[in-house]
Each structure stands twice: as structure tokens, then as C-alpha cells.
Design a protein around this motif. Structure first.
Motif, PDB file in Angstrom:
ATOM      1  N   GLN A   1       0.793  -1.229   0.000  1.00 28.81           N
ATOM      2  CA  GLN A   1       0.000   0.000   0.000  1.00 28.81           C
ATOM      3  C   GLN A   1       0.826   1.280   0.000  1.00 28.81           C
ATOM      4  N   SER A   2       2.040   1.252   0.470  1.00 27.89           N
ATOM      5  CA  SER A   2       2.885   2.452   0.484  1.00 27.89           C
ATOM      6  C   SER A   2       4.056   2.239  -0.459  1.00 27.89           C
ATOM      7  N   VAL A   3       4.228   3.178  -1.387  1.00 32.78           N
ATOM      8  CA  VAL A   3       5.267   3.069  -2.410  1.00 32.78           C
ATOM      9  C   VAL A   3       6.226   4.249  -2.273  1.00 32.78           C
ATOM     10  N   PHE A   4       7.517   3.949  -2.364  1.00 30.44           N
ATOM     11  CA  PHE A   4       8.567   4.948  -2.228  1.00 30.44           C
ATOM     12  C   PHE A   4       9.503   4.787  -3.429  1.00 30.44           C
ATOM     13  N   VAL A   5       9.567   5.815  -4.291  1.00 26.73           N
ATOM     14  CA  VAL A   5      10.358   5.761  -5.521  1.00 26.73           C
ATOM     15  C   VAL A   5      11.728   6.377  -5.242  1.00 26.73           C
ATOM     16  N   TYR A   6      12.771   5.612  -5.519  1.00 33.17           N
ATOM     17  CA  TYR A   6      14.135   6.025  -5.187  1.00 33.17           C
ATOM     18  C   TYR A   6      14.545   7.306  -5.902  1.00 33.17           C
ATOM     19  N   GLN A   7      15.218   8.166  -5.151  1.00 34.80           N
ATOM     20  CA  GLN A   7      15.822   9.380  -5.679  1.00 34.80           C
ATOM     21  C   GLN A   7      17.341   9.273  -5.637  1.00 34.80           C
ATOM     22  N   LEU A   8      17.856   8.553  -4.650  1.00 33.42           N
ATOM     23  CA  LEU A   8      19.293   8.347  -4.487  1.00 33.42           C
ATOM     24  C   LEU A   8      19.476   7.019  -3.775  1.00 33.42           C
ATOM     25  N   VAL A   9      20.406   6.195  -4.255  1.00 37.39           N
ATOM     26  CA  VAL A   9      20.749   4.940  -3.590  1.00 37.39           C
ATOM     27  C   VAL A   9      22.241   4.974  -3.308  1.00 37.39           C
ATOM     28  N   ASN A  10      22.608   4.834  -2.036  1.00 37.47           N
ATOM     29  CA  ASN A  10      24.010   4.818  -1.638  1.00 37.47           C
ATOM     30  C   ASN A  10      24.277   3.488  -0.936  1.00 37.47           C
ATOM     31  N   ASN A  11      24.659   2.484  -1.726  1.00 40.32           N
ATOM     32  CA  ASN A  11      24.921   1.166  -1.159  1.00 40.32           C
ATOM     33  C   ASN A  11      26.157   1.153  -0.260  1.00 40.32           C
ATOM     34  N   ALA A  12      27.143   1.983  -0.566  1.00 44.48           N
ATOM     35  CA  ALA A  12      28.353   2.029   0.251  1.00 44.48           C
ATOM     36  C   ALA A  12      28.050   2.478   1.679  1.00 44.48           C
ATOM     37  N   GLU A  13      27.082   3.388   1.836  1.00 40.82           N
ATOM     38  CA  GLU A  13      26.708   3.900   3.152  1.00 40.82           C
ATOM     39  C   GLU A  13      25.404   3.283   3.663  1.00 40.82           C
ATOM     40  N   SER A  14      24.824   2.373   2.909  1.00 41.88           N
ATOM     41  CA  SER A  14      23.616   1.622   3.307  1.00 41.88           C
ATOM     42  C   SER A  14      22.409   2.514   3.589  1.00 41.88           C
ATOM     43  N   TYR A  15      22.080   3.356   2.622  1.00 44.29           N
ATOM     44  CA  TYR A  15      20.850   4.145   2.736  1.00 44.29           C
ATOM     45  C   TYR A  15      20.353   4.527   1.357  1.00 44.29           C
ATOM     46  N   LEU A  16      19.097   4.926   1.317  1.00 42.58           N
ATOM     47  CA  LEU A  16      18.519   5.475   0.098  1.00 42.58           C
ATOM     48  C   LEU A  16      17.507   6.543   0.486  1.00 42.58           C
ATOM     49  N   THR A  17      17.292   7.476  -0.422  1.00 43.69           N
ATOM     50  CA  THR A  17      16.226   8.459  -0.255  1.00 43.69           C
ATOM     51  C   THR A  17      15.190   8.190  -1.339  1.00 43.69           C
ATOM     52  N   ALA A  18      13.929   8.458  -1.007  1.00 44.05           N
ATOM     53  CA  ALA A  18      12.840   8.126  -1.920  1.00 44.05           C
ATOM     54  C   ALA A  18      11.712   9.137  -1.804  1.00 44.05           C
ATOM     55  N   LYS A  19      10.968   9.284  -2.896  1.00 40.88           N
ATOM     56  CA  LYS A  19       9.772  10.126  -2.892  1.00 40.88           C
ATOM     57  C   LYS A  19       8.584   9.250  -2.516  1.00 40.88           C
ATOM     58  N   ASN A  20       7.826   9.685  -1.531  1.00 41.40           N
ATOM     59  CA  ASN A  20       6.621   8.978  -1.116  1.00 41.40           C
ATOM     60  C   ASN A  20       5.557   9.169  -2.202  1.00 41.40           C
ATOM     61  N   SER A  21       4.892   8.094  -2.586  1.00 43.41           N
ATOM     62  CA  SER A  21       3.853   8.178  -3.600  1.00 43.41           C
ATOM     63  C   SER A  21       2.721   9.100  -3.148  1.00 43.41           C
ATOM     64  N   SER A  22       2.084   9.742  -4.097  1.00 41.71           N
ATOM     65  CA  SER A  22       0.932  10.593  -3.781  1.00 41.71           C
ATOM     66  C   SER A  22      -0.246   9.767  -3.271  1.00 41.71           C
ATOM     67  N   ALA A  23      -0.232   8.448  -3.507  1.00 38.28           N
ATOM     68  CA  ALA A  23      -1.304   7.570  -3.031  1.00 38.28           C
ATOM     69  C   ALA A  23      -1.013   6.963  -1.655  1.00 38.28           C
ATOM     70  N   ASN A  24       0.149   7.245  -1.088  1.00 39.03           N
ATOM     71  CA  ASN A  24       0.480   6.683   0.232  1.00 39.03           C
ATOM     72  C   ASN A  24      -0.481   7.200   1.295  1.00 39.03           C
ATOM     73  N   PRO A  25      -0.879   6.332   2.241  1.00 37.42           N
ATOM     74  CA  PRO A  25      -1.797   6.778   3.291  1.00 37.42           C
ATOM     75  C   PRO A  25      -1.164   7.763   4.276  1.00 37.42           C
ATOM     76  N   TYR A  26       0.156   7.735   4.409  1.00 39.99           N
ATOM     77  CA  TYR A  26       0.849   8.648   5.324  1.00 39.99           C
ATOM     78  C   TYR A  26       1.904   9.444   4.561  1.00 39.99           C
ATOM     79  N   TYR A  27       1.935  10.737   4.773  1.00 38.88           N
ATOM     80  CA  TYR A  27       2.929  11.651   4.222  1.00 38.88           C
ATOM     81  C   TYR A  27       3.089  11.528   2.695  1.00 38.88           C
ATOM     82  N   PRO A  28       1.977  11.582   1.945  1.00 40.73           N
ATOM     83  CA  PRO A  28       2.079  11.519   0.480  1.00 40.73           C
ATOM     84  C   PRO A  28       2.882  12.710  -0.058  1.00 40.73           C
ATOM     85  N   ASP A  29       3.628  12.450  -1.108  1.00 40.23           N
ATOM     86  CA  ASP A  29       4.424  13.468  -1.810  1.00 40.23           C
ATOM     87  C   ASP A  29       5.539  14.073  -0.970  1.00 40.23           C
ATOM     88  N   LYS A  30       5.851  13.485   0.167  1.00 37.54           N
ATOM     89  CA  LYS A  30       7.018  13.897   0.956  1.00 37.54           C
ATOM     90  C   LYS A  30       8.181  12.987   0.566  1.00 37.54           C
TER      91      LYS A  30
END
Length: 156
Positions: free
Chosen positions: A65-94
Motif C-alpha cells: 500500500q505504500s510506495v517509495f520511488v528512489y531518488q538516491l541509492v548509496n549502497n556504500a553507506e547503506s541508505y537510500l532516499t525516496a519520494k513517497n507516492s501521492s497515493a500513500n496513506p501517510y505523508y504523500p508526496d514527501k
């Protein structure tokens, strides 16, 4: 690799500056969101709270139900940033930041940021400090005095 100006709007570029007699500029590789590497932990999981966690090449889906589209993937540091889908029940478009760690043979993740106004803010470790991964089973995930356990990813 050159990117047209239109593509640069969707590119997150992190630069650091070093001064040693002359100004040197070191920048991370600018990835367009379609050129991002897949997260090293890509796979289908169920977490220890019984939520499905589908970590795909371009997006992370929680409980179908909650989709997060990657904006940056940093495997060396073990993190990623993502855009929350506009259809997400919590914090859409954040924007969110997911961090992961390996602890005693298991993979754990923390959604350390879930409501940033921009991808750059979600990726800013001064605004949103890194989660404490020293013992993810007992805590270290959360901001502003919160200290939640991380979620354990159990392969399906």
C-alpha cells in the motif's frame, strides 16, 4: 556522462568541498532517477511486525500500500532516499530516507526520515541525523528523542 538540463531537475547531486591550498570540488556521481543502482538488499521480505517489504530495483513497497520511488541509492553507506507516492496513506508526496544494517547475520532497516519536504533535506544528515545501528533489535531508529527498534527483514 552529460545530462540535459531538464534531467538535472530530477538529479540529486551531493558535493563536498575541501580546501588544501586550492579549492578542490568532489561530487558524487550524478544519477538520474532512472539510472540509479538497485539497493544491495533488493528482495522480497516480511518484517518482524508482519508487514511485507518488497525492495525492488526502483522502488520500495510496504504492505502492498505504500510506495517509495528512489531518488538516491548509496549502497556504500547503506541508505537510500525516496519520494513517497501521492497515493500513500501517510505523508504523500514527501520524501523518506531508509537506512539498513547487517546485525548478527540479519538485515535490519530504519525509515529514519519519512516526511522531508525535499529529497535534498531527506538526504541531509545534519537536518536528519543517521540512525544508531549499534543494536537495531533494541533501538536507535527515530528522531527528536524517539528510540524505536529497527525492523528486521526476513526473506520470503
Amino acid at each position: 556522462m552529460k545530462y540535459p538540463m531538464q534531467s538535472l531537475k530530477n538529479t540529486l547531486l551531493t558535493c563536498s568541498f575541501l580546501l588544501t591550498g586550492l579549492l578542490l570540488v568532489a561530487c558524487s556521481t550524478p544519477y538520474h532517477t532512472t539510472d540509479l543502482p538497485a539497493p544491495d538488499i533488493k528482495g522480497s521480505y516480511t518484517d518482524n511486525y508482519n508487514y511485507s517489504q518488497d525492495i525492488e530495483a526502483k522502488q520500495w513497497i510496504i504492505n502492498n500500500q505504500s510506495v517509495f520511488v528512489y531518488q538516491l541509492v548509496n549502497n556504500a553507506e547503506s541508505y537510500l532516499t525516496a519520494k513517497n507516492s501521492s497515493a500513500n496513506p501517510y505523508y504523500p508526496d514527501k520524501f523518506s530516507r531508509f537506512e539498513w544494517t547487517h546485525y548478527f547475520g540479519d538485515i535490519w532497516y530504519c525509515q529514519q526520515v519519512y516526511d522531508a519536504s525535499t529529497a535534498a533535506n531527506a538526504n541531509n544528515f545534519t537536518i536528519y541525523p543517521k540512525a544508531d545501528s549499534s543494536n537495531p533489535a533494541t533501538g536507535g531508529c527515530g528522531l527528536n528523542g524517539h528510540n524505536f527498534p529497527w525492523s528486521k527483514l526476513i526473506p520470503n
